[in-house]
Design a protein around this motif. Structure first.
Motif, mmCIF file in Angstrom:
data_model
loop_
_atom_site.group_PDB
_atom_site.id
_atom_site.type_symbol
_atom_site.label_atom_id
_atom_site.label_comp_id
_atom_site.label_asym_id
_atom_site.label_seq_id
_atom_site.Cartn_x
_atom_site.Cartn_y
_atom_site.Cartn_z
ATOM 1 N N LEU A 140 -6.273 -23.739 -2.778
ATOM 2 C CA LEU A 140 -6.290 -23.210 -4.159
ATOM 3 C C LEU A 140 -7.441 -23.778 -4.679
ATOM 4 C CD1 LEU A 140 -5.056 -21.603 -6.352
ATOM 5 C CD2 LEU A 140 -3.649 -23.397 -6.788
ATOM 6 N N PHE A 141 -7.572 -25.051 -4.638
ATOM 7 C CA PHE A 141 -8.650 -25.874 -5.290
ATOM 8 C C PHE A 141 -10.080 -25.611 -4.989
ATOM 9 C CE2 PHE A 141 -5.040 -29.298 -6.085
ATOM 10 C CZ PHE A 141 -4.402 -28.504 -7.160
ATOM 11 N N GLY A 143 -10.844 -23.123 -3.229
ATOM 12 C CA GLY A 143 -11.198 -21.379 -3.535
ATOM 13 C C GLY A 143 -10.645 -20.548 -2.539
ATOM 14 N N THR A 144 -9.701 -19.578 -2.699
ATOM 15 C CA THR A 144 -9.336 -18.847 -1.754
ATOM 16 C C THR A 144 -8.645 -17.332 -2.430
ATOM 17 O OG1 THR A 144 -7.597 -18.988 0.154
ATOM 18 C CG2 THR A 144 -6.835 -19.898 -1.864
ATOM 19 N N LEU A 149 -3.872 -18.899 0.074
ATOM 20 C CA LEU A 149 -2.730 -19.256 -0.766
ATOM 21 C C LEU A 149 -1.413 -19.190 0.260
ATOM 22 C CD1 LEU A 149 -2.975 -16.994 -4.080
ATOM 23 C CD2 LEU A 149 -2.759 -19.948 -3.429
ATOM 24 N N ILE A 202 -2.067 -36.451 -5.995
ATOM 25 C CA ILE A 202 -1.980 -35.526 -6.927
ATOM 26 C C ILE A 202 -0.319 -34.889 -6.887
ATOM 27 C CG2 ILE A 202 -2.809 -33.038 -7.382
ATOM 28 C CD1 ILE A 202 -5.409 -34.100 -7.217
ATOM 29 N N HIS A 444 -23.507 -27.703 -7.831
ATOM 30 C CA HIS A 444 -22.556 -28.284 -6.951
ATOM 31 C C HIS A 444 -22.744 -27.596 -5.613
ATOM 32 C CE1 HIS A 444 -20.496 -30.352 -10.034
ATOM 33 N NE2 HIS A 444 -20.223 -29.394 -10.749
ATOM 34 N N LEU B 137 -1.347 -23.026 -12.663
ATOM 35 C CA LEU B 137 -0.721 -24.112 -12.149
ATOM 36 C C LEU B 137 0.896 -24.494 -12.567
ATOM 37 C CD1 LEU B 137 -3.778 -26.687 -12.152
ATOM 38 C CD2 LEU B 137 -3.065 -25.437 -10.212
ATOM 39 N N ILE B 206 -8.233 -33.104 -10.723
ATOM 40 C CA ILE B 206 -8.560 -32.337 -9.689
ATOM 41 C C ILE B 206 -10.103 -31.947 -9.523
ATOM 42 C CG2 ILE B 206 -8.338 -29.948 -8.446
ATOM 43 C CD1 ILE B 206 -5.242 -30.378 -9.607
ATOM 44 N N ASN B 211 -12.738 -31.069 -6.825
ATOM 45 C CA ASN B 211 -13.540 -29.801 -6.478
ATOM 46 C C ASN B 211 -13.948 -29.480 -7.916
ATOM 47 O OD1 ASN B 211 -14.906 -27.199 -6.592
ATOM 48 N ND2 ASN B 211 -14.088 -27.181 -4.225
ATOM 49 N N ALA B 212 -15.170 -29.589 -8.363
ATOM 50 C CA ALA B 212 -15.671 -29.325 -9.697
ATOM 51 C C ALA B 212 -15.604 -27.810 -10.136
ATOM 52 C CB ALA B 212 -17.199 -29.809 -9.819
ATOM 53 N N ARG B 213 -15.321 -26.930 -9.204
ATOM 54 C CA ARG B 213 -15.233 -25.537 -9.648
ATOM 55 C C ARG B 213 -13.455 -25.269 -9.368
ATOM 56 N NH1 ARG B 213 -18.402 -20.982 -6.974
ATOM 57 N NH2 ARG B 213 -18.270 -20.235 -9.166
ATOM 58 N N ALA B 214 -12.837 -26.314 -9.313
ATOM 59 C CA ALA B 214 -11.191 -26.137 -9.052
ATOM 60 C C ALA B 214 -10.674 -24.917 -10.186
ATOM 61 C CB ALA B 214 -10.689 -27.254 -9.244
ATOM 62 N N GLU B 216 -12.364 -22.529 -11.815
ATOM 63 C CA GLU B 216 -12.700 -21.157 -11.497
ATOM 64 C C GLU B 216 -11.930 -20.659 -10.382
ATOM 65 O OE1 GLU B 216 -14.797 -23.630 -12.470
ATOM 66 O OE2 GLU B 216 -16.700 -22.683 -12.854
ATOM 67 N N ASN B 217 -12.020 -21.429 -9.451
ATOM 68 C CA ASN B 217 -11.083 -20.982 -8.004
ATOM 69 C C ASN B 217 -9.751 -20.775 -8.033
ATOM 70 O OD1 ASN B 217 -13.656 -21.569 -6.524
ATOM 71 N ND2 ASN B 217 -13.026 -23.612 -5.887
ATOM 72 N N ILE B 218 -9.049 -21.491 -9.340
ATOM 73 C CA ILE B 218 -7.600 -21.079 -9.422
ATOM 74 C C ILE B 218 -7.548 -19.840 -10.059
ATOM 75 C CG2 ILE B 218 -5.697 -21.752 -10.837
ATOM 76 C CD1 ILE B 218 -6.629 -24.791 -10.366
ATOM 77 N N HIS B 220 -9.543 -17.336 -9.905
ATOM 78 C CA HIS B 220 -9.970 -16.413 -8.775
ATOM 79 C C HIS B 220 -8.719 -15.954 -7.947
ATOM 80 C CE1 HIS B 220 -11.537 -14.643 -5.045
ATOM 81 N NE2 HIS B 220 -12.270 -13.745 -6.007
ATOM 82 N N ALA B 221 -8.123 -17.064 -7.420
ATOM 83 C CA ALA B 221 -6.812 -16.928 -6.693
ATOM 84 C C ALA B 221 -5.830 -16.089 -7.297
ATOM 85 C CB ALA B 221 -6.461 -18.222 -6.322
ATOM 86 N N MET B 224 -6.464 -12.531 -7.662
ATOM 87 C CA MET B 224 -6.184 -11.822 -6.345
ATOM 88 C C MET B 224 -4.584 -11.394 -6.496
ATOM 89 S SD MET B 224 -8.969 -11.207 -4.832
ATOM 90 C CE MET B 224 -8.401 -10.680 -3.263
#
Lengths: 458, 458
Positions: A140-141, A143-144, A149, A202, A444, B137, B206, B211-214, B216-218, B220-221, B224
């Protein structure tokens, strides 16, 4: 716990009667539990077991102790055993990966070799519920989609994970109740930083401060995602079975798979993505290096004019013709398909982490862009009205005026291939890239685009 | 940023031409940005805006300052404005909720009232991308399916969230670039503990460490998951449209909805759940208090014999007859349906957090169980071969021998209703509950089961 696992094995049909199973045995609590439990249920499924221990050539005496214990335990249980020695450190060096990654590669390689030797049908590994929660958060963190998931699946590609339904604490309690000893996993303290952070900091923090059941809740949400993912794949497969057009060579190998654009456009966005994934998987035999951005870029072709294409990893290309969306192997001349109208160059995308000081390639064929700046799907295409670039300082310039300023003759302007995000041009191939997407100290992640050599005047 | 939001509004069709929109305006950065941006795009969609500020009667002068600023800004932009005063603290006390919760209730109540007064069609609120990652989250840790993983939707029930596509930092940068001032949200420092932990500690950690993009990744998931959820709902609706049987009273109100068990059994597990959800939503007009365990317990009826039923919140009951699965309003006598064969009592389930020292009800009609111990779906049914209970100390006893020991005459044994998890009996209604599920000091969550008064000899 034994009953929980048995239920889980039955419900997920992890074993067929008569399966021959390689059991991965590190000697740590999880794998010891796995072997003991499988040994208990082997009668019910008529399983033949073989325990395999991989000695990584690291951790000196401690590793020898683990190997010895794994051998002794197997003997006590009457399970055939073998131990393989590998050089994880050397392999890591040779292949430019971390020692942990090398260890994982080598282990699965050994298990697969042992499986073949044993006439095996399955490989059992000891991932448990806590590993699952950790994997889901990790995905998740980073990217997926739904697939990530969903976490690890109980059964996939011959790998079975019977302990996913129990937690680490239950495993330890079971071993202690039954007086079974195991080796302390000092390796677990050395696994990669990110997973370790999730496991040790975490997730415990979340459980303590937010919800004591967070682990189970994450696993449950993952299960729903996995079910949705499986269902969506099935729907995509059924669309392809009904409307797909499959092309095979003389050996029966699929080299091209397509489906009508009308049909895809009538489906939901999410199904379009799954259909494209399934076509890629079918032609490529693998989803290696295929990321979300590839699938989305291919799907975006549907909304553009016929004749556009994008390159995909593994030597594939997605092509949108007037009536069809194709995934095909590059360089396969297809005598039947003459709608292709394609003269665009092939551009390979790859994505990796940027570390300060990396040398940015300075040639006309390989370009780096800041991946984080890209929000939509990319296209490789010719110019259209409204195309623009970003200049140093942040101002915009229409592509038209850039080409005029660059003294490109009018009749040539339409023949220059571009990489674009909507109307925003990333790369005027053969000319320049947009300031907006350039690598900076804040970058990044890099997306590298590489041109098939010498096709344009770059 | 303005273009990002405009794209997002278009892509998600947040507005229809001529919409009349209530804009929630606290005076903080997010809502100020919302009002400014909506004011900019109003021409394109021919929107009529009205800004509404809710004064919570908390934070004294600071709150007055916010109200004043909200009014001034609206005036400057030429947007009609109104300010409503509420007593959040009093409402919280009266309804036994936190002040934050009370504030939220009251705000949405006011917005809805203002909408009606204004002849409004939409209510715009200022949730942004960071709020979205936090919400996803929060849901994931507390337990959710795809719906919760999907986070807040851009448009639902007249509420639009045009800023979900931008982050807090972008909002601040936009305001500063355009020289627009805003009030500091000191309220944000007072919101509930769990959300605050995620926003201030967990998510930043986190991003920094994993991941600095966590973020955005969250998101995006989540997107979906939301798409999968919408697709699965659509599939369920289409099954119900084709095969469902709907019963309405004279006023056209749905009181019962059913579908053939054969049809459901042929579908994937995940679709069965969605069909049941949609039937509940259709009969109940709401999913309030409906949890995963209700849906799963109802779905589990499919795998048991005809005649079983379970109670659902909102005065509903799920009934499995020989050929149909029904969701119906309790106490509605249905003259047409005479397959029901039901004489089981109604049992209401509710789930809440356990706090040490809570008084456990001591009567035959209300029982508490440790929710964390329940792993599968619950049934209300009569006894079957293999049923067992857990005794103090952890031993098992078959239900049969318990009933013999309790001197229940043979002919009565089959008439005693049970609550069970598989073959494990939680509650022999009228007799006792299983030791295994009892509340202990380690209990985090309680599931309360309550019997419709006086129907059994308890």
């Amino acid at each position: 716990m034994y009953k929980t696992i048995l239920d889980y094995v039955r419900r997920n049909q992890l074993f067929d009667r008569g399966d021959r199973v390689i059991v991965a045995l590190s000697g740590g609590a999880d794998s010891v539990c796995l072997l003991v439990v499988l040994n208990e249920i082997k009668q019910e499924f008529d399983l033949a077991l073989k325990a395999v221990h991989v000695h990584h050539g690291l951790r000196g005496e401690e590793a020898d102790r683990d190997s010895n214990y794994a051998g002794e335990l197997s003997e006590k249980l009457g399970v055939p055993f073998s131990c393989a020695h590998v050089d994880a450190a050397g392999y890591a060096k040779e292949h430019g990966m971390s020692v942990e990654e090398a260890g994982r590669h080598l282990r699965y390689k050994i298990f697969e070799e042992e499986r073949v030797l044993f006439g095996g049908t399955k490989i059992a590994v000891a991932h448990h519920g806590d590993d699952q929660a950790e994997t889901i958060l990790y995905n998740l963190f980073r990217g997926t989609g739904l697939k990530g998931l969903g976490g690890m699946r109980p059964l996939r590609d011959r790998i079975v994970r019977p302990l996913l339904c129990v937690g680490r604490e239950e495993i330890l309690a079971y071993l202690s109740e039954n007086g079974i000893s195991y080796c302390e996993d000092s390796t677990n303290n050395g696994t990669e930083y990110a997973r370790n952070r999730i496991r040790k900091v975490i997730l415990p923090q979340i459980k303590e401060q937010l919800n004591a059941r967070a682990g189970e809740n994450i696993i449950h949400a993952g299960l729903m995602a996995a079910k949705a993912d499986a269902y969506l794949e099935k729907q995509a497969d059924s669309l392809l079975a009904n409307y797909g057009e499959l092309k095979k060579d003389k050996d029966g190998t699929v080299y091209q798979w397509g489906i009508g654009t009308e049909i895809l456009l009538n489906e939901d966005d999410i199904i379009r993505g799954y259909v494209i994934r399934q076509m890629i998987k079918g032609v490529n035999q693998s989803m290696k290096d295929i990321t979300m951005i590839h699938v989305e870029s291919a799907a975006a072709l549907l909304f553009g004019p016929a004749g556009r294409q994008i390159d995909l990893p593994g030597g594939l290309v997605a092509v949108r013709t007037r009536k069809q969306m194709w995934i095909k192997k590059k360089n396969v001349e297809d005598p039947v398909d003459n709608h292709l109208e394609v003269s665009l160059p092939n551009v390979d995308f790859s994505v990796f982490s940027y570390k300060k000081g990396m040398e940015i390639p300075k040639n006309g064929y390989t370009k780096w862009f800041d991946y984080d700046k890209i929000k939509c799907a990319l296209s490789v295409r010719y110019r259209e009205t409204g195309d623009y670039m970003t200049l140093a300082g942040g101002g915009r310039k229409t592509l038209k005026s850039y080409l005029i300023d660059s003294k490109v003759p009018k009749e040539e302007r339409g023949k220059i291939p571009l990489v674009t995000e909507g109307s925003h041009v990333l790369w005027v191939i053969g000319y320049r890239i947009s300031e907006y997407y350039k690598i900076t100290d804040d970058t990044h992640t890099v997306i590298q685009m590489q041109l098939d050599g010498g096709k344009v005047n770059g």
